[in-house]
Design an enzyme around this catalytic site. Structure first.
Site, PDB file in Angstrom:
ATOM      1  N   ASP A   1       0.329  -2.911   7.186  1.00 12.63           N
ATOM      2  CA  ASP A   1      -0.452  -3.442   6.004  1.00 12.63           C
ATOM      3  C   ASP A   1      -1.607  -4.444   6.315  1.00 12.63           C
ATOM      4  O   ASP A   1      -1.743  -5.051   7.411  1.00 12.63           O
ATOM      5  CB  ASP A   1       0.724  -4.191   5.296  1.00 12.63           C
ATOM      6  CG  ASP A   1       0.409  -4.417   3.736  1.00 12.63           C
ATOM      7  OD1 ASP A   1      -0.565  -3.817   3.241  1.00 12.63           O
ATOM      8  OD2 ASP A   1       0.915  -5.374   3.057  1.00 12.63           O
TER       9      ASP A   1
ATOM     10  N   ASN B   1       1.405   4.473  -3.276  1.00 15.94           N
ATOM     11  CA  ASN B   1       0.133   4.536  -2.946  1.00 15.94           C
ATOM     12  C   ASN B   1      -0.736   5.463  -3.708  1.00 15.94           C
ATOM     13  O   ASN B   1      -1.890   5.352  -3.763  1.00 15.94           O
ATOM     14  CB  ASN B   1      -0.189   4.482  -1.330  1.00 15.94           C
ATOM     15  CG  ASN B   1       0.277   3.381  -0.524  1.00 15.94           C
ATOM     16  OD1 ASN B   1       0.487   3.558   0.644  1.00 15.94           O
ATOM     17  ND2 ASN B   1       0.198   2.230  -1.168  1.00 15.94           N
TER      18      ASN B   1
HETATM   19  C1  IPE Z   1       3.146  -0.507   2.099  1.00 21.76           C
HETATM   20  O1  IPE Z   1       2.126  -1.379   1.865  1.00 21.76           O
HETATM   21  C2  IPE Z   1       2.693   0.778   2.334  1.00 21.76           C
HETATM   22  C3  IPE Z   1       1.991   1.167   3.622  1.00 21.76           C
HETATM   23  C4  IPE Z   1       1.706   0.143   4.433  1.00 21.76           C
HETATM   24  C5  IPE Z   1       1.613   2.530   3.779  1.00 21.76           C
HETATM   25  P1  IPE Z   1       1.541  -1.600   0.269  1.00 21.76           P
HETATM   26  O2  IPE Z   1       0.280  -2.453   0.651  1.00 21.76           O
HETATM   27  O3  IPE Z   1       1.265  -0.424  -0.342  1.00 21.76           O
HETATM   28  O4  IPE Z   1       2.687  -2.308  -0.350  1.00 21.76           O
HETATM   29  P2  IPE Z   1       2.736  -3.370  -1.785  1.00 21.76           P
HETATM   30  O5  IPE Z   1       2.024  -2.871  -2.531  1.00 21.76           O
HETATM   31  O6  IPE Z   1       1.944  -4.734  -0.949  1.00 21.76           O
HETATM   32  O7  IPE Z   1       4.094  -3.691  -1.841  1.00 21.76           O
HETATM   33  C1  IPE Z   2      -2.256  -0.673   4.441  1.00 25.37           C
HETATM   34  O1  IPE Z   2      -3.147  -1.368   4.253  1.00 25.37           O
HETATM   35  C2  IPE Z   2      -2.526   0.904   4.357  1.00 25.37           C
HETATM   36  C3  IPE Z   2      -2.145   1.551   3.434  1.00 25.37           C
HETATM   37  C4  IPE Z   2      -1.218   1.114   2.482  1.00 25.37           C
HETATM   38  C5  IPE Z   2      -2.411   2.935   3.296  1.00 25.37           C
HETATM   39  P1  IPE Z   2      -3.641  -1.852   2.617  1.00 25.37           P
HETATM   40  O2  IPE Z   2      -4.665  -0.879   2.043  1.00 25.37           O
HETATM   41  O3  IPE Z   2      -2.468  -2.033   1.875  1.00 25.37           O
HETATM   42  O4  IPE Z   2      -4.372  -3.391   2.928  1.00 25.37           O
HETATM   43  P2  IPE Z   2      -4.229  -4.402   1.803  1.00 25.37           P
HETATM   44  O5  IPE Z   2      -2.762  -4.850   1.617  1.00 25.37           O
HETATM   45  O6  IPE Z   2      -4.990  -4.038   0.567  1.00 25.37           O
HETATM   46  O7  IPE Z   2      -5.089  -5.350   2.554  1.00 25.37           O
HETATM   47 MG    MG Z   3      -1.226  -3.564   1.291  1.00 26.43          MG
END
Ligand code: IPE
Ligand code: IPE
Ligand code: MG
Length: 235
Positions: free
Chosen positions: A15, A63
């Site tokens: 993340d 996502n």
């Molecule tokens: C979890 O991260 C999914 C992945 C790392 C692929 P998100 O960024 O989607 O999770 P939330 O929305 O903060 O819970």
């Molecule tokens: C994790 O990084 C990757 C995916 C969920 C695909 P994020 O895209 O959630 O990054 P933040 O949380 O917005 O910084």
């Molecule tokens: Mg995230």
């Protein structure tokens, strides 16, 4: 000095890609690209260290709520990664498997996933389990459906189901997670491997995923070594 214990199965909620990019005045996609490079490095590093299974959260079922632009970018990036960028993973004898639902993934994404699965299916050095279009509650529901189907078709009996045999109905029949890492300072699970993490040790770090390098991974292993896992036993 005592020998370092290496967890058998490590899972990472990768993340913070978006924040890594926006804090540099870049588009979110730049963070995903950088994150994909970090993933390749970590997969090689962890298996070299003796980790047998590395599960990574690449894309959750939720996502798909993101903008079409971001989802399309990620899907294109997966294809490039699976088709061209995983040569070292293949060379290092790592087997790549996927966990998640197929629907509504694009055909070209599914075909790139199949290609790398096929290419690496006989590899024996370790397993990289990529969770793509993955949801943990969805996994349990899907497993329950397959189980019910086997009951209806009289392939198994109701009594034969227990914790171990139910595991075989999950997307992949993997050992339980020993160490769960989440980067970017969020303290939640976000629907990642709820069945498999029941006795996992948790490691949270503020480091954003693109910056989560080999040294940061080693810090998580060190922290794991200071844990006292009791599995319900008394001391
Ligand atoms: C979890 O991260 C999914 C992945 C790392 C692929 P998100 O960024 O989607 O999770 P939330 O929305 O903060 O819970
Ligand atoms: C994790 O990084 C990757 C995916 C969920 C695909 P994020 O895209 O959630 O990054 P933040 O949380 O917005 O910084
Ligand atoms: Mg995230």
């Amino acid at each position: 000095m005592q020998e370092l214990k290496i967890p058998n199965h490590v899972a990472i909620i990768m993340d913070g890609n978006g924040r890594w990019a926006t804090s540099r005045g870049k588009k979110r996609s730049a963070g995903h690209l950088e994150g994909s490079k970090t993933l390749e490095k970590l997969a090689l590093h962890s298996i070299k260290k003796g980790v047998k299974v590395l599960s990574v959260y690449a894309f959750s079922t939720d996502n798909f709520k993101r903008s079409k632009e971001e989802v399309d970018y990620l899907m294109d990036l997966f294809i490039i990664q699976f088709k061209n960028k995983m040569k070292k993973i293949i060379k290092e004898n790592i087997k790549v498997v996927f966990s998640g639902r197929q629907h509504p993934l694009r055909e070209d994404v599914l075909s790139a996933m199949n290609e790398i699965t096929e290419k690496t299916k006989n590899n024996t050095n370790g397993i990289l389990n990529i969770c793509l279009n993955y949801g943990g509650q969805e996994e349990i529901v899907d497993a329950a459906k397959k189980f019910a189907e086997d009951i209806v078709n009289k392939k198994i009996s109701m009594d034969s189901i227990d914790k171990q045999s139910f595991n075989k109905y999950l997307y992949q029949n993997l050992p339980p997670v020993d160490l769960l890492i989440r980067t970017s300072g969020e303290y939640r699970i976000s629907n990642f491997m709820p069945y498999q993490i029941s006795y996992a040790e948790f490691y949270f770090t503020n480091v954003l995923f693109p910056d989560f390098n080999e040294d940061e991974f080693d810090k998580a292993i060190e922290s794991f070594n200071n844990r006292d896992r009791r599995f319900g036993n008394a001391k």
